[in-house]
Design a protein around this motif. Structure first.
Motif, mmCIF file in Angstrom:
data_model
loop_
_atom_site.group_PDB
_atom_site.id
_atom_site.type_symbol
_atom_site.label_atom_id
_atom_site.label_comp_id
_atom_site.label_asym_id
_atom_site.label_seq_id
_atom_site.Cartn_x
_atom_site.Cartn_y
_atom_site.Cartn_z
ATOM 1 N N UNK A 1 0.834 -1.212 0.000
ATOM 2 C CA UNK A 1 0.000 0.000 0.000
ATOM 3 C C UNK A 1 0.863 1.254 0.000
ATOM 4 N N UNK A 2 1.936 1.236 0.769
ATOM 5 C CA UNK A 2 2.855 2.393 0.801
ATOM 6 C C UNK A 2 3.393 2.686 -0.594
ATOM 7 N N UNK A 3 3.882 1.644 -1.253
ATOM 8 C CA UNK A 3 4.455 1.825 -2.589
ATOM 9 C C UNK A 3 3.395 2.328 -3.558
ATOM 10 N N UNK A 4 2.209 1.757 -3.514
ATOM 11 C CA UNK A 4 1.142 2.175 -4.427
ATOM 12 C C UNK A 4 0.741 3.627 -4.202
ATOM 13 N N UNK A 5 0.702 4.040 -2.930
ATOM 14 C CA UNK A 5 0.290 5.414 -2.639
ATOM 15 C C UNK A 5 1.311 6.413 -3.168
ATOM 16 N N UNK A 6 2.579 6.212 -2.837
ATOM 17 C CA UNK A 6 3.590 7.205 -3.203
ATOM 18 C C UNK A 6 3.950 7.161 -4.688
ATOM 19 N N UNK A 7 3.761 6.017 -5.331
ATOM 20 C CA UNK A 7 4.000 5.959 -6.774
ATOM 21 C C UNK A 7 2.751 6.351 -7.562
ATOM 22 N N UNK A 8 1.600 6.286 -6.900
ATOM 23 C CA UNK A 8 0.347 6.553 -7.606
ATOM 24 C C UNK A 8 -0.211 7.948 -7.411
ATOM 25 N N UNK A 9 0.442 8.768 -6.585
ATOM 26 C CA UNK A 9 0.000 10.145 -6.380
ATOM 27 C C UNK A 9 1.129 11.104 -6.751
ATOM 28 N N UNK A 10 0.801 12.307 -7.216
ATOM 29 C CA UNK A 10 1.848 13.250 -7.628
ATOM 30 C C UNK A 10 2.686 13.723 -6.445
ATOM 31 N N UNK A 11 3.969 13.926 -6.685
ATOM 32 C CA UNK A 11 4.844 14.486 -5.662
ATOM 33 C C UNK A 11 4.354 15.865 -5.241
ATOM 34 N N UNK A 12 3.776 16.593 -6.168
ATOM 35 C CA UNK A 12 3.173 17.908 -5.885
ATOM 36 C C UNK A 12 2.218 17.811 -4.691
ATOM 37 N N UNK A 13 1.323 16.827 -4.751
ATOM 38 C CA UNK A 13 0.327 16.640 -3.688
ATOM 39 C C UNK A 13 0.997 16.178 -2.399
ATOM 40 N N UNK A 14 1.958 15.281 -2.520
ATOM 41 C CA UNK A 14 2.653 14.768 -1.340
ATOM 42 C C UNK A 14 3.365 15.883 -0.577
ATOM 43 N N UNK A 15 3.994 16.799 -1.314
ATOM 44 C CA UNK A 15 4.681 17.918 -0.659
ATOM 45 C C UNK A 15 3.691 18.775 0.114
ATOM 46 N N UNK A 16 2.542 19.054 -0.473
ATOM 47 C CA UNK A 16 1.538 19.877 0.200
ATOM 48 C C UNK A 16 0.979 19.174 1.439
ATOM 49 N N UNK A 17 0.750 17.869 1.348
ATOM 50 C CA UNK A 17 0.246 17.112 2.505
ATOM 51 C C UNK A 17 1.264 17.138 3.645
ATOM 52 N N UNK A 18 2.525 16.905 3.293
ATOM 53 C CA UNK A 18 3.576 16.899 4.324
ATOM 54 C C UNK A 18 3.740 18.289 4.939
ATOM 55 N N UNK A 19 3.750 19.323 4.092
ATOM 56 C CA UNK A 19 4.034 20.676 4.572
ATOM 57 C C UNK A 19 2.902 21.250 5.414
ATOM 58 N N UNK A 20 1.675 21.097 4.932
ATOM 59 C CA UNK A 20 0.541 21.719 5.630
ATOM 60 C C UNK A 20 -0.203 20.779 6.572
ATOM 61 N N UNK A 21 0.085 19.472 6.478
ATOM 62 C CA UNK A 21 -0.609 18.525 7.328
ATOM 63 C C UNK A 21 0.278 17.806 8.310
ATOM 64 N N UNK A 22 1.266 17.081 7.803
ATOM 65 C CA UNK A 22 2.088 16.217 8.656
ATOM 66 C C UNK A 22 3.015 17.025 9.560
ATOM 67 N N UNK A 23 3.758 17.972 8.983
ATOM 68 C CA UNK A 23 4.731 18.735 9.770
ATOM 69 C C UNK A 23 4.053 19.535 10.884
ATOM 70 N N UNK A 24 2.988 20.314 10.614
ATOM 71 C CA UNK A 24 2.329 21.037 11.717
ATOM 72 C C UNK A 24 1.755 20.109 12.783
#
Length: 215
Positions: free
Chosen positions: A57-80
């Motif tokens: 599931x990890x591999x499918x998620x990170x290979x199946x979604x744009x890095x653009x979206x991942x950066x925004x999730x990490x920056x505005x969601x995970x880090x705070x």
């Protein structure tokens, strides 16, 4: 076309800092991504399906979604959530490392599975444990086959790091956009960025070709 070299010279020092940031974050991310990817790759090869599922599931998620979206999730969601506020440095390292880990895991899996299973069986028949067989017999051969794939992954990571400009990380594209905003010009900032990325990726490709021939 009136091409102004003077504004490129004026922004030269910050482009240099941006280049160093890009190279630094790419190196750290490929190292962390490879370490995490090795564990995920082994996890995907376990016999039981319910144990493989989280890694799959990890591999499918990170290979199946744009890095653009991942950066925004990490920056505005995970880090705070864990740090209390946004932080472009943490975002840069974490987002690129997590993304790289998914691709590195598949590189490790493919490299390990490309080795003839008979070599593992021979190592076990000589009294080696499964861990010793993997460490001393399988991995050394597999890593040699992985070098081209890891080289390509590193080059892709250098180029993908340009997306960190979304969160104002001080990399090459951030300073290109800053130059464009200050001077309201297009050609100088973006051609400069393109030239820097070309020099980086071309140099890396030559270096990796040399390493590939040596191993």
């Amino acid at each position: 076309m009136d091409f102004r070299f003077d504004i490129i010279a004026h922004y030269g020092p910050v482009f240099l800092r941006g280049t160093l940031f890009t190279v630094g974050v790419s190196i750290v991310s490929i190292i962390l991504g490879s370490i995490l990817g090795l564990g995920i790759g082994f996890g995907k090869m376990v016999p039981k399906a319910y144990l493989r599922w989280p890694f799959h599931s990890y591999i499918n998620f990170f290979r199946g979604t744009p890095l653009y979206v991942q950066i925004l999730i990490v920056h505005f969601g995970v880090i705070p959530l864990f740090y209390g506020s946004t932080n472009v440095w943490l975002t840069s390292f974490i987002a690129l490392s997590l993304n790289s880990a998914a691709y590195s895991a598949e590189i490790f899996r493919a490299g390990i599975q490309s080795i003839d299973p008979g070599q593992r069986e021979a190592a076990l028949s000589l009294g080696m444990t499964k861990r010793q067989a993997m460490r001393f017999i399988i991995l050394p051969q597999a890593i040699k086959r992985m070098v081209p794939a890891f080289g390509n992954e590193f080059i892709v990571l250098v180029k993908d790091s340009s997306l960190l400009a979304l969160v104002a990380a001080p990399e090459i594209m951030y300073w290109s956009n800053t130059m464009k905003g200050q001077y309201l010009r297009i050609w100088e900032p973006y051609l400069t960025a393109a030239f820097i990325y070309f020099v980086l990726t071309y140099s890396l490709s030559k270096l990796l070709n040399y390493i590939e021939r040596k191993v």
